[in-house]
Design a protein around this motif. Structure first.
Motif, short mmCIF file in Angstrom:
data_model
loop_
_atom_site.label_atom_id
_atom_site.label_comp_id
_atom_site.label_asym_id
_atom_site.label_seq_id
_atom_site.Cartn_x
_atom_site.Cartn_y
_atom_site.Cartn_z
N TRP A 179 0.76 -1.13 0.02
CA TRP A 179 0.13 -0.14 0.04
C TRP A 179 0.82 1.24 0.13
O TRP A 179 2.16 1.43 0.50
N ARG A 180 0.49 2.23 -0.59
CA ARG A 180 1.11 3.49 -0.49
C ARG A 180 0.40 4.35 0.30
O ARG A 180 0.77 4.68 1.64
N GLY A 181 -0.56 4.94 -0.08
CA GLY A 181 -1.59 5.99 0.89
C GLY A 181 -1.08 7.54 1.06
O GLY A 181 0.05 8.07 0.42
N TRP A 182 -1.91 8.21 1.64
CA TRP A 182 -1.64 9.71 1.66
C TRP A 182 -0.74 10.15 2.12
O TRP A 182 -0.08 11.36 1.83
N ALA A 183 -0.25 9.77 3.21
CA ALA A 183 1.12 10.04 3.98
C ALA A 183 2.50 9.98 2.95
O ALA A 183 3.08 10.77 3.03
N ALA A 184 2.55 8.83 2.53
CA ALA A 184 3.60 8.70 1.28
C ALA A 184 3.41 9.90 0.29
O ALA A 184 4.50 10.48 0.10
N LEU A 185 2.15 9.78 -0.19
CA LEU A 185 2.07 10.94 -1.23
C LEU A 185 2.49 12.58 -0.77
O LEU A 185 3.10 13.22 -1.41
N LEU A 186 2.06 12.57 0.49
CA LEU A 186 2.41 14.02 1.11
C LEU A 186 3.73 13.92 1.21
O LEU A 186 4.36 15.13 1.22
N ALA A 187 4.65 13.14 1.83
CA ALA A 187 6.15 13.07 2.13
C ALA A 187 6.89 13.46 0.77
O ALA A 187 7.80 14.46 1.06
N ASP A 188 6.28 13.19 -0.36
CA ASP A 188 7.10 13.67 -1.32
C ASP A 188 7.06 15.07 -1.72
O ASP A 188 7.76 15.60 -2.34
N GLY A 189 5.92 15.79 -0.99
CA GLY A 189 5.53 17.40 -1.21
C GLY A 189 6.17 18.11 -0.07
O GLY A 189 5.99 19.29 -0.12
N LEU A 190 6.74 17.54 0.77
CA LEU A 190 7.28 18.19 2.11
C LEU A 190 8.30 19.36 1.88
O LEU A 190 8.40 20.20 2.40
N SER A 191 9.13 18.82 0.91
CA SER A 191 10.47 19.40 0.50
C SER A 191 11.09 19.07 -0.74
O SER A 191 10.55 18.03 -1.16
N HIS A 192 11.75 19.91 -1.25
CA HIS A 192 12.53 19.63 -2.49
C HIS A 192 13.71 18.88 -2.21
O HIS A 192 14.24 18.07 -2.80
N GLU A 193 14.19 18.87 -0.99
CA GLU A 193 15.31 17.65 -0.44
C GLU A 193 14.54 16.50 -0.21
O GLU A 193 13.23 16.24 -0.08
N GLU A 194 15.36 15.41 -0.10
CA GLU A 194 14.77 14.14 0.19
C GLU A 194 14.30 14.06 1.42
O GLU A 194 14.91 14.48 2.55
N VAL A 195 13.24 13.58 1.65
CA VAL A 195 12.26 13.44 2.87
C VAL A 195 12.61 12.07 3.51
O VAL A 195 12.49 11.05 2.93
N ALA A 196 12.91 11.89 4.83
CA ALA A 196 13.09 10.66 5.24
C ALA A 196 11.58 10.25 6.08
O ALA A 196 11.31 10.66 7.18
N PHE A 197 11.04 9.60 5.19
CA PHE A 197 9.56 9.22 5.59
C PHE A 197 9.56 7.83 6.27
O PHE A 197 10.22 6.94 5.57
N THR A 198 9.03 7.56 7.07
CA THR A 198 8.71 6.23 7.80
C THR A 198 7.25 6.18 8.50
O THR A 198 6.77 7.02 8.93
N ASN A 199 6.52 5.07 7.86
CA ASN A 199 5.15 4.90 7.95
C ASN A 199 5.21 3.84 9.09
O ASN A 199 5.42 2.62 8.81
N LEU A 200 4.71 4.17 10.39
CA LEU A 200 4.55 3.03 11.48
C LEU A 200 3.16 2.48 11.46
O LEU A 200 2.82 1.75 12.34
N ALA A 201 2.19 3.07 10.75
CA ALA A 201 0.68 2.82 10.73
C ALA A 201 0.61 1.49 10.66
O ALA A 201 1.12 0.73 9.66
N VAL A 202 -0.46 0.75 11.40
CA VAL A 202 -0.76 -0.74 11.22
C VAL A 202 -2.11 -0.77 11.00
O VAL A 202 -2.88 -0.30 11.57
N SER A 203 -2.73 -1.51 10.06
CA SER A 203 -4.09 -1.94 9.87
C SER A 203 -4.77 -2.44 11.18
O SER A 203 -4.13 -3.42 11.77
N GLY A 204 -5.84 -2.00 11.47
CA GLY A 204 -6.51 -2.31 12.64
C GLY A 204 -6.14 -1.76 13.98
O GLY A 204 -7.00 -1.88 15.02
N ALA A 205 -5.03 -0.78 14.05
CA ALA A 205 -4.73 -0.15 15.14
C ALA A 205 -5.77 0.77 15.87
O ALA A 205 -6.49 1.49 15.25
N GLN A 206 -5.79 0.61 17.20
CA GLN A 206 -6.59 1.42 17.86
C GLN A 206 -5.58 2.55 18.69
O GLN A 206 -4.56 2.48 18.72
#
Length: 283
Positions: free
Chosen positions: A25-52
């Motif tokens: 899966w990709r998702g909105w957070a990964a798409l947003l990460a690419d637009g945060l800066s013209h420099e390379e963004v260090a993106f980590t997705n810790l989200a897990v399906s079903g998480a409360q």
């Protein structure tokens, strides 16, 4: 010059369910990460399906703090509303702890309020209304705490995007690629206004073709069915009880009491947090 560090915490929405790329899966957070800066963004997705909220507090928060992110998103709560253990007081306390921890590190905090799952599923009124009431309570808490911690908050609970079929995947609960892009675009716009995002805005137009009807049915028959069953096993008995209570109040013309009860619970939860915050100063 290195770009910002961005960590995303939450459930299947942030994991990217509904926006398949390759075998994942990709998702909105990964798409947003690419637009945060013209420099390379260090993106980590810790989200897990079903998480409360408990999962985010106990498992994702320590990992997120260790990353010392410049920007962090915490979007969670829908799974809490789908469980018989739903407790707005406990939810508020957990979110307060999570938000405070990241703000103490100096991170820019991203939050969002979300549509209620009953409406998205298209459930009958007596079943949908209790879930809607729960989600409104969660959103009220998120609104209040977002203001307290000066978060970048996205109002995503309402609007035309919630009713546009193209914005939602076959399960009617997770956004499609177009829906995920809509979230990324809206977050990016707010971050630009705050002077946080300096990169190119994500495209609102899908990169991949819309999944075929047969592919959507296959997903529902495999992974989707399991997803629904796991939640129904836990929620259904209580949801039926809530629906019976809902119908009884409607028959008596006292439905307003349920709304007042929920509003009072939110008020008490937030008041309790304020009291706890003041105690050290009073000591």
């Amino acid at each position: 010059m290195t770009g910002p560090r961005f960590a995303a915490l939450g459930d299947s929405l942030t994991e990217g369910v509904g926006d398949p790329v390759g075998d994942g899966w990709r998702g909105w957070a990964a798409l947003l990460a690419d637009g945060l800066s013209h420099e390379e963004v260090a993106f980590t997705n810790l989200a897990v399906s079903g998480a409360q909220t408990r999962d985010v507090l106990e498992r994702q928060l320590p990992a997120g703090l260790a990353l010392r992110p410049d920007v962090v998103s915490v979007v969670v709560g829908v799974n809490d509303t789908l469980r018989c253990t739903f407790d707005i007081h406990a939810m508020a306390a957990r979110l307060d702890t999570i938000y405070a921890a990241f703000r103490e590190q100096g991170a820019v905090l991203l939050t969002a309020c979300l549509p209620d799952p009953g409406t998205m599923f298209g459930l009958p009124g007596a079943l949908a209304r209790p879930l809607a009431r729960r989600q409104r309570a969660v959103n009220a808490v998120v609104h209040a705490l977002s203001e307290r911690y000066e978060a970048v908050h996205l109002h995503a609970a309402q609007g035309s995007w919630t009713t546009e079929r193209a914005m939602w995947s076959s399960d009617r609960l997770h956004p499609s690629e177009r829906g995920h892009r809509q979230l990324a675009v809206r977050f990016h716009q707010v971050l630009v206004e705050r002077g946080v995002a300096t990169g190119t805005a994500p495209s609102a137009e899908p990169e991949f073709p819309v999944p075929t009807k047969s592919a959507s049915l296959w997903w529902l028959a495999t992974a989707g069915t399991g997803w629904v069953v796991r939640r129904c096993t836990d929620l259904l008995p209580q949801l039926v009880t809530l629906a019976v209570d809902e119908m009884r109040h409607r028959a008596r013309g006292t439905s307003g009491r349920l709304d007042l009860r929920a509003a009072h619970a939110v008020s008490m939860a937030l008041t309790s947090l304020s009291v706890q915050e003041q105690r050290p100063e009073a000591a």
